[in-house]
Design a protein around this motif. Structure first.
Motif, PDB file in Angstrom:
ATOM      1  N   ASP A 142       0.827  -1.220   0.000  1.00 53.53           N
ATOM      2  CA  ASP A 142       0.000   0.000   0.000  1.00 53.53           C
ATOM      3  C   ASP A 142       0.858   1.266   0.000  1.00 53.53           C
ATOM      4  N   VAL A 143       1.991   1.228  -0.694  1.00 54.07           N
ATOM      5  CA  VAL A 143       2.837   2.418  -0.792  1.00 54.07           C
ATOM      6  C   VAL A 143       2.169   3.374  -1.787  1.00 54.07           C
ATOM      7  N   GLU A 198       5.637   7.858  -3.614  1.00 52.05           N
ATOM      8  CA  GLU A 198       6.372   7.733  -2.354  1.00 52.05           C
ATOM      9  C   GLU A 198       7.576   6.818  -2.527  1.00 52.05           C
ATOM     10  N   SER A 199       8.550   6.975  -1.643  1.00 55.06           N
ATOM     11  CA  SER A 199       9.712   6.086  -1.638  1.00 55.06           C
ATOM     12  C   SER A 199       9.889   5.525  -0.235  1.00 55.06           C
ATOM     13  N   ARG A 200      10.613   4.434  -0.143  1.00 52.19           N
ATOM     14  CA  ARG A 200      10.890   3.785   1.142  1.00 52.19           C
ATOM     15  C   ARG A 200      12.385   3.557   1.223  1.00 52.19           C
ATOM     16  N   GLY A 201      12.817   3.005   2.339  1.00 52.04           N
ATOM     17  CA  GLY A 201      14.251   2.766   2.509  1.00 52.04           C
ATOM     18  C   GLY A 201      14.912   4.037   2.987  1.00 52.04           C
ATOM     19  N   GLY A 224       3.535  -7.067  -8.249  1.00 51.28           N
ATOM     20  CA  GLY A 224       3.799  -5.769  -8.851  1.00 51.28           C
ATOM     21  C   GLY A 224       5.274  -5.538  -9.119  1.00 51.28           C
ATOM     22  N   SER A 225       5.659  -4.273  -9.056  1.00 51.97           N
ATOM     23  CA  SER A 225       7.037  -3.912  -9.369  1.00 51.97           C
ATOM     24  C   SER A 225       7.465  -2.672  -8.590  1.00 51.97           C
ATOM     25  N   GLY A 269      -0.612  -1.795  -6.109  1.00 52.49           N
ATOM     26  CA  GLY A 269      -0.785  -3.147  -5.579  1.00 52.49           C
ATOM     27  C   GLY A 269       0.501  -3.916  -5.371  1.00 52.49           C
ATOM     28  N   SER A 270       1.639  -3.247  -5.465  1.00 50.64           N
ATOM     29  CA  SER A 270       2.908  -3.970  -5.306  1.00 50.64           C
ATOM     30  C   SER A 270       3.156  -4.347  -3.847  1.00 50.64           C
TER      31      SER A 270
END
Length: 136
Positions: A42-43, A47-50, A66-67, A106-107
């Motif tokens: 649900d990102v 948005e970015s993570r890490g 997803g990707s 949906g990744s």
């Protein structure tokens, strides 16, 4: 396997008309025993993570659905990996800055980790990470 270098690992894939299956075994398909599993989902778009590195922890990142893109930086080389197959994992060694971005709708990013959660194992800023790289 050289555990100092990021690399794509092709995981076993059992093909079946009813659906495929992929499995991962400790120290057999990946160069560490799994002590923690978590996943990102649900990102929101854009948005970015890490945005951190680990002192001791190794990881395997998998696009379970997803990707998304992973940018890895060892302090000298920066490279982007696109993950979009559930039977490929990206091995991330210790002392590697990572950023995850460009998540498809949906990744799911599945992460297998070599260590239990420890907030002291993180470099939370790129400057702190680069200072540690320069000291080595």
């Amino acid at each position: 396997m050289d555990i100092t270098v990021p690399q794509i690992i092709e995981l076993p894939k059992v093909e079946d008309n009813r659906g495929n299956l992929t499995f991962i075994e400790n120290s057999r398909h990946i160069p560490f025993d799994i002590k923690r599993v978590y996943y990102l989902y649900d990102v929101p778009g854009g948005e970015s993570r890490g945005g951190h590195a680990h002192k001791q922890l190794m990881q395997l990142l998998i696009a379970a659905s997803g990707s998304f893109d992973v940018i890895l930086d060892d302090g000298g080389t920066r490279r982007k990996y696109s993950l979009n197959r559930s039977y490929y994992g990206l091995f991330v060694p210790t002392m590697t800055w990572r950023e995850l971005e460009n998540f498809s709708s949906g990744s799911v990013c599945l992460v297998l980790a070599s260590e239990y959660y420890d907030p002291m194992d993180y470099y939370y800023t790129y400057e702190e990470f680069m200072e540690a790289v320069r000291k080595k």
